[in-house]
Design an enzyme around this catalytic site. Structure first.
Site, short mmCIF file in Angstrom:
data_model
loop_
_atom_site.label_atom_id
_atom_site.label_comp_id
_atom_site.label_asym_id
_atom_site.label_seq_id
_atom_site.Cartn_x
_atom_site.Cartn_y
_atom_site.Cartn_z
N LEU A 224 41.69 75.44 62.73
CA LEU A 224 41.50 74.49 62.90
C LEU A 224 40.91 74.46 64.69
O LEU A 224 40.48 73.81 66.07
CB LEU A 224 42.05 73.24 62.99
N ASN A 228 44.30 83.71 70.85
CA ASN A 228 44.96 85.04 71.99
C ASN A 228 45.99 85.66 70.54
O ASN A 228 45.63 87.27 70.49
CB ASN A 228 45.04 85.03 73.37
N ALA A 230 47.52 83.71 68.62
CA ALA A 230 47.68 82.08 66.94
C ALA A 230 46.52 81.59 66.38
O ALA A 230 45.21 81.69 67.17
CB ALA A 230 48.21 81.34 68.14
N VAL A 232 45.20 78.00 64.07
CA VAL A 232 46.12 76.53 64.16
C VAL A 232 45.01 76.30 62.51
O VAL A 232 44.10 75.87 63.15
CB VAL A 232 45.62 75.11 64.65
N ASP A 342 52.72 75.18 80.69
CA ASP A 342 51.88 75.34 80.70
C ASP A 342 51.09 73.89 80.79
O ASP A 342 49.95 73.64 79.35
CB ASP A 342 51.58 75.85 79.66
#
Length: 595
Positions: A224, A228, A230, A232, A342
């Protein structure tokens, strides 16, 4: 079939024009958040399509197979066989890879020989399609047989119309290294014409499962989004068929020291206890030697960022509903000792495509990153970074207050359609942030209430001690004077309206009297900022009137950007578009200096 012109190539495939290929090119997400459950627009549709398939097959625990026997596929007789489960097996050796079909028309392929060819030519290809846009030999998928300890696999693109990896075209005559979870697309269209597969590295999957990964309980399907450190993937719970977003964090790429690994797990354990209607929930956590897996609530509405790009700006009532949800979720985090740190539209998700029901993500894990990784993440979207992050060397020097700064920037963008500090590429961009150098340029802010401007001025404040807390933000008149209208939004989305917030005593009462008052008292950029206070507002108004005519060209440029805003823009081009809009503020500042 698309109405665009087509031509038949030497290999018999129908070649699309350059314009049609651009229309087929899906969005590419440039950066993903560290715990986001968001999908790209292409991923959303895929997840939706697969959701229907999963519901029809809940009694079948082998969710990574399709049992449709009416497949438009033929196999060469000497090296493949079809099993009753709907799996196509190619070769007779060791199973090293799977191609999990994302279209129920086509089955999943088990690869048991070193290479396979996909295309239209029977007798040549191991796996054939009849679609005229597929080349005779479309692509080759193969591994390096000399590497025994792991899979090193490639895709060669031999097609006319392109083979795509994670929505990026490879290019005829080129090859690319593929990794576990990559999406390989022969036809990247949506719906029934889509021909796409998820590459599953069987060695990698087995290794992760043996070390305690989620593969025993979940089928990991299409990607999905990637970032950098990770990615999904869509996860389907085998027992129930329920769908989740599984965040896979590569601990090595996150530069995890032993101490930081412990910190990461401490943070995750806290986050699993977070329960709020506007916060992405973590269902469960898995950890292996290589990865950390977060099983997250799946939402399908995409990012608020994409909504901003498509809608440009929002009415105040809509903004108030969005910000009320955002502030209430941040208040919940802050009351539980968690700072997001963030906050940005990319980390604010929409529950469904047709609502403004928010789900915030990517919270709480920043403290587990090393300083370099954290700053790299921050600098990817510098528009929302608080000045203390830029000036302090250690993250321990700031906390919850950075969230309030980010909320102020988000509020500014939602109301006018462009960011407050101009283009990040300009040399004085970071100085503007450090000095709080922003304004409310005419005519873009002329119709926006003084209450909204007052709230923004109290949030985008360089002095942390004078910056609003989350309780003060929620008690600002911009929220409290319009609660009945906001409640209508909550009722429409079947949300519980938040209880009243407790006001803090150590900060000043918000001033809503003038939209032209000095924005940041401690500003060091007087040559850029208005040299006015509440006592010389008349002077300021004259300047605004002089600017109205000069701003017409900017308005026309903004409208041109609107007209060119297509659905096939990549994430990077959307960010460039937002930066172009931010030039409105840069031009306004220059005009004020001249005046």
């Amino acid at each position: 079939m698309n109405s665009n012109k087509e031509e038949t190539t030497a290999d018999g495939s129908v070649s699309t024009t350059e314009e049609q290929q651009q229309q087929q090119q899906p969005q590419q997400q440039e950066q993903i958040n560290t715990t986001t459950a968001s999908t790209t627009s292409n991923g959303e549709n895929t997840a939706s399509d697969n959701n229907n398939n999963s519901n029809n097959n809940n009694n079948n625990n082998t969710n990574n197979t399709n049992t449709n026997n009416n497949c438009d596929i033929s196999m060469t007789e000497d090296n493949s066989k079809e099993e009753d489960t709907g799996i196509k097996v190619i070769g007779e050796g060791e199973l090293w890879g799977k191609l999990i079909s994302l279209n129920p028309t086509y089955p999943t392929i088990e690869i048991r020989q070193d290479s396979i060819i996909l295309g239209r030519s029977k007798g040549v290809c191991n796996y054939t399609f009849t679609s005229p846009t597929v080349s005779g030999k479309h692509c080759k998928i193969y591994r390096d047989p000399t590497v025994k300890s792991r899979n090193v696999a490639f895709v060669d693109d031999t097609s006319t119309n392109g083979t795509f990896i994670n929505n990026e075209v490879i290019g005829k005559g080129s090859k690319i290294l593929i990794e576990n979870g990559c999406e390989i697309s022969v036809i990247p269209k949506k719906g029934s014409e889509k021909i796409s597969f998820i590459y599953q590295d069987c060695f990698e999957e087995q290794k992760e499962m043996e070390q305690g990964g989620p593969q025993q309980k979940y089928d990991l399907r299409e990607v999905l989004g990637t970032g950098n450190f990770a990615s999904v993937r869509l996860g389907v719970e085998k027992e129930t068929g329920n769908k989740y977003a599984i965040k896979i964090i590569d601990k090595k790429k996150m530069s995890m020291t032993s101490k930081r690994k412990d910190s990461l797990m401490d943070e995750v354990n806290v986050l699993t206890k977070v329960k709020h209607q506007n916060i992405i929930s973590i269902k469960e956590v898995f950890e292996t030697q290589k990865n950390l897996y977060l099983v997250l609530e799946l939402v399908t509405g995409g990012e608020l960022f994409d909504k901003i790009v498509s809608e440009r700006k929002f009415q105040e009532d809509t903004c108030r509903y969005i910000l009320k949800q955002l502030c209430d979720s941040v208040r919940y985090l802050h009351s539980n000792g968690i700072a997001h740190r963030d906050l940005k539209p990319e980390n604010i998700l929409l529950a469904t495509p047709n609502s403004f029901l928010l789900k915030i993500s990517d919270f709480g894990l920043s403290r587990a990153m090393d300083e370099g990784t954290y700053m790299k993440t921050m600098c990817g979207t510098p528009q929302y970074v608080a000045p203390e992050i830029l000036t302090k060397g250690e993250r321990e020097g700031y906390g919850k207050s950075v969230d309030l700064w980010s909320i102020g920037v988000i509020t500014y963008i939602l109301l006018c359609g462009f960011p407050p500090f101009g283009d990040p590429q300009t040399k004085d961009f970071f100085e503007k942030i450090k000095n709080g150098g922003f304004s409310f340029p005419s005519p873009y802010w002329d119709e926006i209430s003084d209450e909204a401007k007052s709230l923004i001025k109290n949030l985008i404040k360089v002095d942390v001690e004078k910056r609003f807390t989350i309780d003060q933000a929620l008690n600002h008149p911009w929220f409290t004077n319009h609660e009945e209208k906001t409640k209508e939004f909550y009722e429409k989305d079947k949300l519980e309206f938040p209880p009243p917030s407790t006001n803090d005593d150590h900060q000043p009462t918000p001033n809503t009297t003038s939209s032209n008052s000095q924005l940041v008292p401690e500003s060091k950029c007087d040559q850029i900022q208005d040299n006015t206070t509440d006592n010389n507002n008349n002077n300021n108004n004259n300047n605004n009137n002089n600017n109205n005519n000069n701003n017409n060209n900017t308005t026309n440029n903004s409208n041109n950007i609107d007209n060119n805003n297509g659905n096939d823009e990549s994430k990077s081009s959307k960010k460039r578009q937002l930066s172009e809009d931010s030039n409105i503020n840069d031009e306004h500042e220059q005009k004020k200096v001249k005046n």
